[in-house]
Design an enzyme around this catalytic site. Structure first.
Site, mmCIF file in Angstrom:
data_model
loop_
_atom_site.group_PDB
_atom_site.id
_atom_site.type_symbol
_atom_site.label_atom_id
_atom_site.label_comp_id
_atom_site.label_asym_id
_atom_site.label_seq_id
_atom_site.Cartn_x
_atom_site.Cartn_y
_atom_site.Cartn_z
ATOM 1 N N HIS A 102 -2.723 0.561 10.356
ATOM 2 C CA HIS A 102 -2.931 1.204 9.059
ATOM 3 C C HIS A 102 -3.152 2.709 9.283
ATOM 4 C CE1 HIS A 102 -4.848 2.418 5.313
ATOM 5 N NE2 HIS A 102 -4.302 1.342 4.773
ATOM 6 N N GLU A 172 4.038 1.773 4.247
ATOM 7 C CA GLU A 172 2.984 2.465 3.508
ATOM 8 C C GLU A 172 3.123 3.971 3.672
ATOM 9 O OE1 GLU A 172 -0.626 -0.048 2.436
ATOM 10 O OE2 GLU A 172 -1.017 0.887 4.359
HETATM 11 P P1 PGA Z 1 -4.301 2.113 -2.152
HETATM 12 O O1 PGA Z 1 -4.385 1.858 -0.563
HETATM 13 O O2 PGA Z 1 -3.712 0.861 -2.757
HETATM 14 O O3 PGA Z 1 -5.716 2.324 -2.569
HETATM 15 O O4 PGA Z 1 -3.418 3.313 -2.367
HETATM 16 C C1 PGA Z 1 -3.380 1.178 0.120
HETATM 17 C C2 PGA Z 1 -3.792 0.909 1.525
HETATM 18 O O5 PGA Z 1 -4.613 1.665 2.078
HETATM 19 O O6 PGA Z 1 -3.315 -0.070 2.142
#
Ligand code: PGA
Length: 258
Positions: A102, A172
Site C-alpha cells: 500500500h 491505487e
Molecule cells: P480512500 O483510501 O478510499 O480513503 O481514498 C484508499 C486506500 O488507502 O486504500
C-alpha cells in the site's frame, strides 16, 4: 483458510480505525446484521476487512459475512528477528488475506526488494495476497505506465509460479488515495491494461486475462459500481468509505445490485 474468490471483491482498508477492539467488534456485528437484512442478494461472504493485526483473531472468529486480513506483513524469513509478524503467523491466527505494498506502507520506506519477499512469503503461507501498485503523478508521455509495469515485474519476481492463483492486483493511484476525486473509469481502464500486460510477460497471457484486479482511491457509494462496469476491474479497495458501517454496506449493496 484458502478463500474461494468470486467477484466483486470488496475490500475495506481500516488503517488505524477504530481505536478499540470494542468498537471493531460492534462494527462487524452491525455490518453482518446489515448484510443479512439487505434487500440485495449478497453471497455468504460479501466483504473483506483489512484490520490491525492485533484485532484479527477476534474479528476473524466473529465475522460471518466476510473475510478478515492484514494491512501489511513482514517479508523476513523466520529466525532471530525482533518485533515483526510474518505471514505464517498471521495466517494461523485467522487471517484470510493480506495487503502488500500500500502506498502508505511504501511511504514508510518499504523497498521493492522487501515487497517482493513479502508477496512471495504471503503466497507460500496460503494467504490471498493483494499487491498494490499506483503512480504518484501522471506525465504527458505516459512514462508512469512503464514505471508501473517495471514495479509489477520486480515485486512479483520471487513468486512461485504455482501460487499466482492466490494473488490479486490492486491499482491505487496515489493522487486519488485520501483525496476528493477518484480516477475516472477510463483512467483506471488504461492502467489496468498496462498492469495486465506486465503480468502477461511474467505469468502468461491466460493468467493476465483472468487475474482479479481491484481499484482503490476515493471510492464512495455513488461511484463504486462505475469501476466494476467501466473501469475493467473485479473489485474495490476502500479506505475512508469502509470505515463507516453505513457507507461500507451501501457500497456492498451497490456492487451487487443487478
Ligand atoms: P480512500 O483510501 O478510499 O480513503 O481514498 C484508499 C486506500 O488507502 O486504500
Amino acid at each position: 483458510n484458502m478463500i474461494k474468490r468470486t467477484a466483486p471483491i470488496i475490500v475495506g482498508n481500516w488503517k488505524t480505525t477504530p481505536e478499540t477492539l470494542q468498537e471493531a467488534t460492534k462494527f462487524v456485528k452491525n455490518l453482518d446484521k446489515k448484510c443479512s437484512s439487505s434487500k440485495t442478494k449478497l453471497p455468504k461472504k460479501a466483504y473483506y476487512i483489512a484490520t490491525s493485526d492485533i484485532f484479527i483473531p477476534h474479528l476473524a472468529e466473529l465475522s460471518e459475512r466476510g473475510y478478515v486480513g492484514s494491512q501489511n506483513i513482514s517479508g523476513i524469513r523466520p529466525g532471530q528477528v525482533t518485533g515483526v509478524t510474518i505471514p505464517s503467523q498471521i495466517a494461523s491466527a485467522g487471517a484470510d488475506f493480506v495487503i502488500i505494498g500500500h502506498s502508505e506502507v511504501r511511504k514508510q520506506g518499504e523497498t521493492v526488494e522487501e515487497r517482493s519477499h513479502k508477496v512471495a512469503l504471503s503466497l507460500q503461507a496460503k494467504l490471498t495476497t493483494i499487491a498494490c501498485f499506483g503512480e504518484h503523478t501522471r506525465d504527458k508521455n505516459g512514462n508512469y505506465l512503464s514505471e508501473l509495469e517495471e514495479d509489477v515485474k520486480k515485486t512479483l519476481s520471487l513468486v512461485d509460479r504455482s501460487l499466482f492463483n492466490n494473488l490479486i492486483i490492486a491499482y491505487e493511484p496515489v493522487w486519488a488515495i485520501g483525496s476528493k476525486n477518484p480516477a475516472t473509469t477510463s483512467e483506471c481502464f488504461e492502467v489496468v491494461i498496462a498492469l495486465r500486460r506486465a503480468l502477461a510477460s511474467i505469468a502468461g497471457i491466460d493468467y493476465a486475462k483472468k487475474v482479479q484486479v481491484l481499484y482503490g482511491g476515493a471510492v464512495a457509494p455513488d461511484n463504486a459500481k462505475d469501476f466494476l462496469e467501466d473501469g475493467g476491474v473485479d473489485g474495490l479497495l476502500i479506505g475512508r468509505a469502509s470505515q463507516d458501517v453505513q457507507s461500507f454496506v451501501d457500497i456492498i449493496n451497490a456492487c451487487y445490485e443487478k
